[in-house]
Design a protein around this motif. Structure first.
Motif, PDB file in Angstrom:
ATOM      1  N   GLY A   1       0.843  -1.201  -0.103  1.00 42.92           N
ATOM      2  CA  GLY A   1      -0.018  -0.092  -0.129  1.00 42.92           C
ATOM      3  C   GLY A   1       0.919   1.282   0.053  1.00 42.92           C
ATOM      4  O   GLY A   1       1.957   1.511  -0.665  1.00 42.92           O
ATOM      5  N   ILE A   2       0.343   2.380   0.645  1.00 42.91           N
ATOM      6  CA  ILE A   2       1.065   3.690   0.779  1.00 42.91           C
ATOM      7  C   ILE A   2       1.832   3.949   2.198  1.00 42.91           C
ATOM      8  O   ILE A   2       1.236   3.288   3.074  1.00 42.91           O
ATOM      9  CB  ILE A   2      -0.142   4.822   0.630  1.00 42.91           C
ATOM     10  CG1 ILE A   2      -1.023   4.411  -0.481  1.00 42.91           C
ATOM     11  CG2 ILE A   2       0.670   6.040   0.616  1.00 42.91           C
ATOM     12  CD1 ILE A   2      -0.293   4.128  -2.020  1.00 42.91           C
ATOM     13  N   TYR A   3       2.897   4.213   1.855  1.00 42.16           N
ATOM     14  CA  TYR A   3       3.890   4.174   3.234  1.00 42.16           C
ATOM     15  C   TYR A   3       4.440   5.688   3.346  1.00 42.16           C
ATOM     16  O   TYR A   3       4.513   6.278   2.282  1.00 42.16           O
ATOM     17  CB  TYR A   3       4.973   3.095   3.136  1.00 42.16           C
ATOM     18  CG  TYR A   3       5.899   3.151   1.985  1.00 42.16           C
ATOM     19  CD1 TYR A   3       5.724   2.726   1.038  1.00 42.16           C
ATOM     20  CD2 TYR A   3       7.161   4.067   1.976  1.00 42.16           C
ATOM     21  CE1 TYR A   3       6.324   2.716  -0.268  1.00 42.16           C
ATOM     22  CE2 TYR A   3       7.968   4.219   1.112  1.00 42.16           C
ATOM     23  CZ  TYR A   3       7.777   3.557  -0.017  1.00 42.16           C
ATOM     24  OH  TYR A   3       8.416   3.494  -1.164  1.00 42.16           O
ATOM     25  N   ARG A   4       4.914   5.840   4.389  1.00 39.59           N
ATOM     26  CA  ARG A   4       5.413   7.437   4.730  1.00 39.59           C
ATOM     27  C   ARG A   4       6.762   7.203   5.476  1.00 39.59           C
ATOM     28  O   ARG A   4       6.904   6.404   6.590  1.00 39.59           O
ATOM     29  CB  ARG A   4       4.430   7.975   5.498  1.00 39.59           C
ATOM     30  CG  ARG A   4       4.538   9.474   6.065  1.00 39.59           C
ATOM     31  CD  ARG A   4       3.527   9.887   6.978  1.00 39.59           C
ATOM     32  NE  ARG A   4       3.800  11.296   7.628  1.00 39.59           N
ATOM     33  CZ  ARG A   4       4.351  11.463   8.555  1.00 39.59           C
ATOM     34  NH1 ARG A   4       4.858  10.617   9.327  1.00 39.59           N
ATOM     35  NH2 ARG A   4       4.740  12.863   9.057  1.00 39.59           N
ATOM     36  N   ILE A   5       7.502   7.786   5.078  1.00 41.23           N
ATOM     37  CA  ILE A   5       9.036   7.939   5.800  1.00 41.23           C
ATOM     38  C   ILE A   5       9.315   9.073   6.165  1.00 41.23           C
ATOM     39  O   ILE A   5       9.635  10.224   5.287  1.00 41.23           O
ATOM     40  CB  ILE A   5       9.923   7.473   4.926  1.00 41.23           C
ATOM     41  CG1 ILE A   5       9.673   6.127   4.393  1.00 41.23           C
ATOM     42  CG2 ILE A   5      11.401   7.305   5.572  1.00 41.23           C
ATOM     43  CD1 ILE A   5      10.738   5.401   3.215  1.00 41.23           C
TER      44      ILE A   5
ATOM     45  N   GLY B   1       5.133   7.007  -0.569  1.00 48.64           N
ATOM     46  CA  GLY B   1       5.325   6.328  -1.667  1.00 48.64           C
ATOM     47  C   GLY B   1       4.386   5.128  -1.702  1.00 48.64           C
ATOM     48  O   GLY B   1       3.804   4.871  -0.456  1.00 48.64           O
ATOM     49  N   GLN B   2       4.507   4.355  -2.775  1.00 48.07           N
ATOM     50  CA  GLN B   2       3.676   3.241  -2.787  1.00 48.07           C
ATOM     51  C   GLN B   2       4.322   1.943  -3.130  1.00 48.07           C
ATOM     52  O   GLN B   2       5.574   2.103  -3.649  1.00 48.07           O
ATOM     53  CB  GLN B   2       2.549   3.355  -3.941  1.00 48.07           C
ATOM     54  CG  GLN B   2       3.329   3.512  -5.481  1.00 48.07           C
ATOM     55  CD  GLN B   2       2.426   3.252  -6.508  1.00 48.07           C
ATOM     56  OE1 GLN B   2       2.171   1.756  -6.915  1.00 48.07           O
ATOM     57  NE2 GLN B   2       1.966   4.355  -7.181  1.00 48.07           N
ATOM     58  N   THR B   3       3.915   0.656  -2.832  1.00 47.17           N
ATOM     59  CA  THR B   3       4.485  -0.412  -2.946  1.00 47.17           C
ATOM     60  C   THR B   3       3.478  -1.532  -2.984  1.00 47.17           C
ATOM     61  O   THR B   3       2.491  -1.501  -2.522  1.00 47.17           O
ATOM     62  CB  THR B   3       5.648  -0.966  -1.927  1.00 47.17           C
ATOM     63  OG1 THR B   3       6.290  -2.123  -2.368  1.00 47.17           O
ATOM     64  CG2 THR B   3       5.085  -0.925  -0.444  1.00 47.17           C
ATOM     65  N   ARG B   4       3.731  -2.393  -4.118  1.00 51.52           N
ATOM     66  CA  ARG B   4       2.603  -3.650  -4.282  1.00 51.52           C
ATOM     67  C   ARG B   4       3.261  -4.779  -3.511  1.00 51.52           C
ATOM     68  O   ARG B   4       2.586  -5.998  -3.567  1.00 51.52           O
ATOM     69  CB  ARG B   4       2.576  -3.947  -5.740  1.00 51.52           C
ATOM     70  CG  ARG B   4       3.737  -4.051  -6.652  1.00 51.52           C
ATOM     71  CD  ARG B   4       3.365  -4.537  -7.866  1.00 51.52           C
ATOM     72  NE  ARG B   4       2.802  -3.119  -8.728  1.00 51.52           N
ATOM     73  CZ  ARG B   4       1.861  -3.115  -9.627  1.00 51.52           C
ATOM     74  NH1 ARG B   4       1.617  -4.564 -10.130  1.00 51.52           N
ATOM     75  NH2 ARG B   4       1.664  -2.143 -10.119  1.00 51.52           N
ATOM     76  N   ARG B   5       4.557  -4.583  -3.001  1.00 58.22           N
ATOM     77  CA  ARG B   5       5.110  -5.780  -2.188  1.00 58.22           C
ATOM     78  C   ARG B   5       4.914  -5.386  -0.805  1.00 58.22           C
ATOM     79  O   ARG B   5       4.192  -4.547  -0.391  1.00 58.22           O
ATOM     80  CB  ARG B   5       6.420  -5.677  -2.505  1.00 58.22           C
ATOM     81  CG  ARG B   5       6.762  -6.304  -4.121  1.00 58.22           C
ATOM     82  CD  ARG B   5       8.212  -6.132  -4.201  1.00 58.22           C
ATOM     83  NE  ARG B   5       8.792  -4.726  -4.344  1.00 58.22           N
ATOM     84  CZ  ARG B   5      10.040  -4.170  -3.867  1.00 58.22           C
ATOM     85  NH1 ARG B   5      10.819  -5.631  -3.911  1.00 58.22           N
ATOM     86  NH2 ARG B   5      10.437  -2.852  -4.065  1.00 58.22           N
TER      87      ARG B   5
ATOM     88  N   LYS C   1      -5.523  -3.874  -3.791  1.00 60.58           N
ATOM     89  CA  LYS C   1      -5.559  -4.029  -5.329  1.00 60.58           C
ATOM     90  C   LYS C   1      -4.393  -3.138  -5.878  1.00 60.58           C
ATOM     91  O   LYS C   1      -4.518  -1.687  -5.759  1.00 60.58           O
ATOM     92  CB  LYS C   1      -6.994  -3.483  -5.912  1.00 60.58           C
ATOM     93  CG  LYS C   1      -8.017  -4.640  -5.532  1.00 60.58           C
ATOM     94  CD  LYS C   1      -9.250  -4.259  -5.802  1.00 60.58           C
ATOM     95  CE  LYS C   1     -10.612  -5.191  -5.475  1.00 60.58           C
ATOM     96  NZ  LYS C   1     -11.593  -4.528  -5.635  1.00 60.58           N
ATOM     97  N   ALA C   2      -3.708  -3.693  -6.811  1.00 60.50           N
ATOM     98  CA  ALA C   2      -2.533  -2.983  -7.464  1.00 60.50           C
ATOM     99  C   ALA C   2      -3.178  -1.904  -8.399  1.00 60.50           C
ATOM    100  O   ALA C   2      -2.520  -0.749  -8.218  1.00 60.50           O
ATOM    101  CB  ALA C   2      -1.597  -3.712  -8.174  1.00 60.50           C
ATOM    102  N   SER C   3      -4.341  -2.044  -8.732  1.00 53.62           N
ATOM    103  CA  SER C   3      -4.723  -1.012  -9.495  1.00 53.62           C
ATOM    104  C   SER C   3      -5.265   0.369  -8.908  1.00 53.62           C
ATOM    105  O   SER C   3      -5.400   1.107  -9.621  1.00 53.62           O
ATOM    106  CB  SER C   3      -6.050  -1.625 -10.389  1.00 53.62           C
ATOM    107  OG  SER C   3      -6.902  -2.035  -9.548  1.00 53.62           O
ATOM    108  N   GLN C   4      -5.200   0.200  -7.837  1.00 54.66           N
ATOM    109  CA  GLN C   4      -5.635   1.363  -6.781  1.00 54.66           C
ATOM    110  C   GLN C   4      -4.532   2.297  -6.250  1.00 54.66           C
ATOM    111  O   GLN C   4      -4.658   3.329  -5.779  1.00 54.66           O
ATOM    112  CB  GLN C   4      -6.790   0.749  -5.782  1.00 54.66           C
ATOM    113  CG  GLN C   4      -7.981   0.236  -6.420  1.00 54.66           C
ATOM    114  CD  GLN C   4      -8.937  -0.039  -5.098  1.00 54.66           C
ATOM    115  OE1 GLN C   4      -8.561  -0.210  -3.977  1.00 54.66           O
ATOM    116  NE2 GLN C   4     -10.067  -0.470  -5.534  1.00 54.66           N
ATOM    117  N   LEU C   5      -3.573   1.382  -6.604  1.00 53.77           N
ATOM    118  CA  LEU C   5      -2.137   2.213  -5.699  1.00 53.77           C
ATOM    119  C   LEU C   5      -1.957   3.526  -6.219  1.00 53.77           C
ATOM    120  O   LEU C   5      -1.696   4.384  -5.421  1.00 53.77           O
ATOM    121  CB  LEU C   5      -0.834   1.490  -6.237  1.00 53.77           C
ATOM    122  CG  LEU C   5      -0.560   0.095  -5.209  1.00 53.77           C
ATOM    123  CD1 LEU C   5       0.522  -0.673  -5.793  1.00 53.77           C
ATOM    124  CD2 LEU C   5      -0.420   0.522  -3.838  1.00 53.77           C
TER     125      LEU C   5
END
Ligand SMILES: [Zn+2]
Length: 340
Positions: A234-238, A249-253, A300-304
């Motif tokens: 999903g969406i992460y924050r650093i 950023g986003q990640t599908r892993r 869902k990857a399509s929503q990233l």
């Protein structure tokens, strides 16, 4: 009659069955069928032959008989009564076990759903050719049912009036009201949010229908063995430790895998591989890895892309990845309506 296809298949089969059977001597002269219920007057002395003829035609079709009692016979939701002049009169039939419990007035369903049962009763009241006594009795019953379920008198009066007017119009003119093509929009039902939107869309000629949400599934969904947040995508924050900058950023892993990559890029000075590394090295800042985490689980990857743009657009923070601007759209203004 479990599947949605059952009535259709039953109808197909039965019309074929009827085409064939009506050539027979004992086939009733009047035969009114609704899916798998048939109304057919048969002379008492021919009843056995008629039943035998019908039941001998197909191994899986078995008719049973329900006889009139004291000149009365329930059929579907009607009570048919044989009058002295041998014509029929109609009343509404309710099973003895019927409790008249519908959606109660204090329930959180939207208005249309609460009215539905009463609309159907009112429709039936004005469309079944009942005699005065039966009509009055049924009307009284509808009022009582409304009361039992907590509705004010005005609620049911308004519904009855709608159907009375419709009937009046039908009887006084053969002209049909002009039908505009109705355009519908489907929205989930959150009264606080959807009601204002509904009014706006109505002015644009759009009718809102509500998605029937599988609330039980929604409720149970979260109870399923929870995946630890680090193992989700999903969406992460650093965030940065020395300044208010953050990286979204986003990640599908798995997010922990992606965070490790950012960390490696920082440790190895690979600024081209990570905006986080670029920030840390160019500003000589330390990244706050402890606070780096997933902020939105996206399955869902399509929503990233959409979610990433949403978070970046709504972020009040300074972004490390400002150089690669997010997709912007006026639609994101609408997303502020979301209940977080
Ligand atoms: Zn910084």
């Amino acid at each position: 009659m479990g599947s949605k296809l059952s009535p259709l298949l039953a109808n197909l089969f039965m019309s074929d069955f009827e085409d064939d059977a009506q050539k027979e001597k004992y086939f009733p002269r009047v035969w009114k069928r609704y899916v798998d219920d048939v109304f057919a007057p048969v002379k008492e002395r021919y009843l056995d032959q008629t039943l035998e003829m019908l039941n001998s035609r197909h191994s899986s079709i078995k008719f049973t008989v329900e006889r009139e009692e004291n000149g009365k016979l329930p059929f579907l939701d009607l009570l048919l009564t044989r009058k002295e002049d041998r014509t029929l009169k109609f009343g509404i039939y309710r099973k003895p076990t019927s409790t008249d419990r519908y959606i109660t007035s204090d329930s959180n369903h939207f208005g249309g759903q609460k009215q539905a049962a009463f609309h159907s009763m009112a429709h039936r009241l004005y469309n079944i050719p009942m005699e005065n006594a039966e009509f009055a009795e049924e009307k009284e019953h509808i009022h009582k049912a409304a009361e039992v379920n907590g509705y004010e008198e005005g609620f049911v009066n308004k519904i009855l009036q709608t159907h009375r007017r419709k009937q009046h119009r039908r009887m006084s003119t053969t002209l049909q009201p002009e039908r505009e093509e109705i355009k519908r929009v489907s929205l989930p039902f959150y009264p606080k949010i959807t009601n204002p939107i509904k009014a706006t869309l109505k002015r644009q000629g759009l009718q809102v229908v509500h998605k029937s949400e599988n609330t039980l599934r929604d409720l149970l969904y979260n109870l399923k063995d929870k995946v630890p947040p680090d193992d989700n995508s999903g969406i992460y924050r650093i965030p940065c430790q020395n300044c208010p900058s953050v990286y979204i950023g986003q990640t599908r892993r798995k997010v922990k895998v992606r965070l490790k990559e950012h960390k490696a890029a920082v440790d190895n000075g690979k600024i081209s591989e990570s905006s986080v590394a670029a920030h840390a090295i160019s500003c000589d800042h330390v990244i706050n890895w402890k606070e780096a985490k997933l902020i939105k689980n996206v399955r869902k990857a399509s929503q990233l892309n959409a979610w990433e743009s949403y978070f970046i657009s709504n972020s009040q923070e300074r972004l490390m990845n400002e150089d690669d601007p997010p997709v912007t759209s006026c639609l994101f203004g609408l997303t502020k309506l979301r209940v977080q």
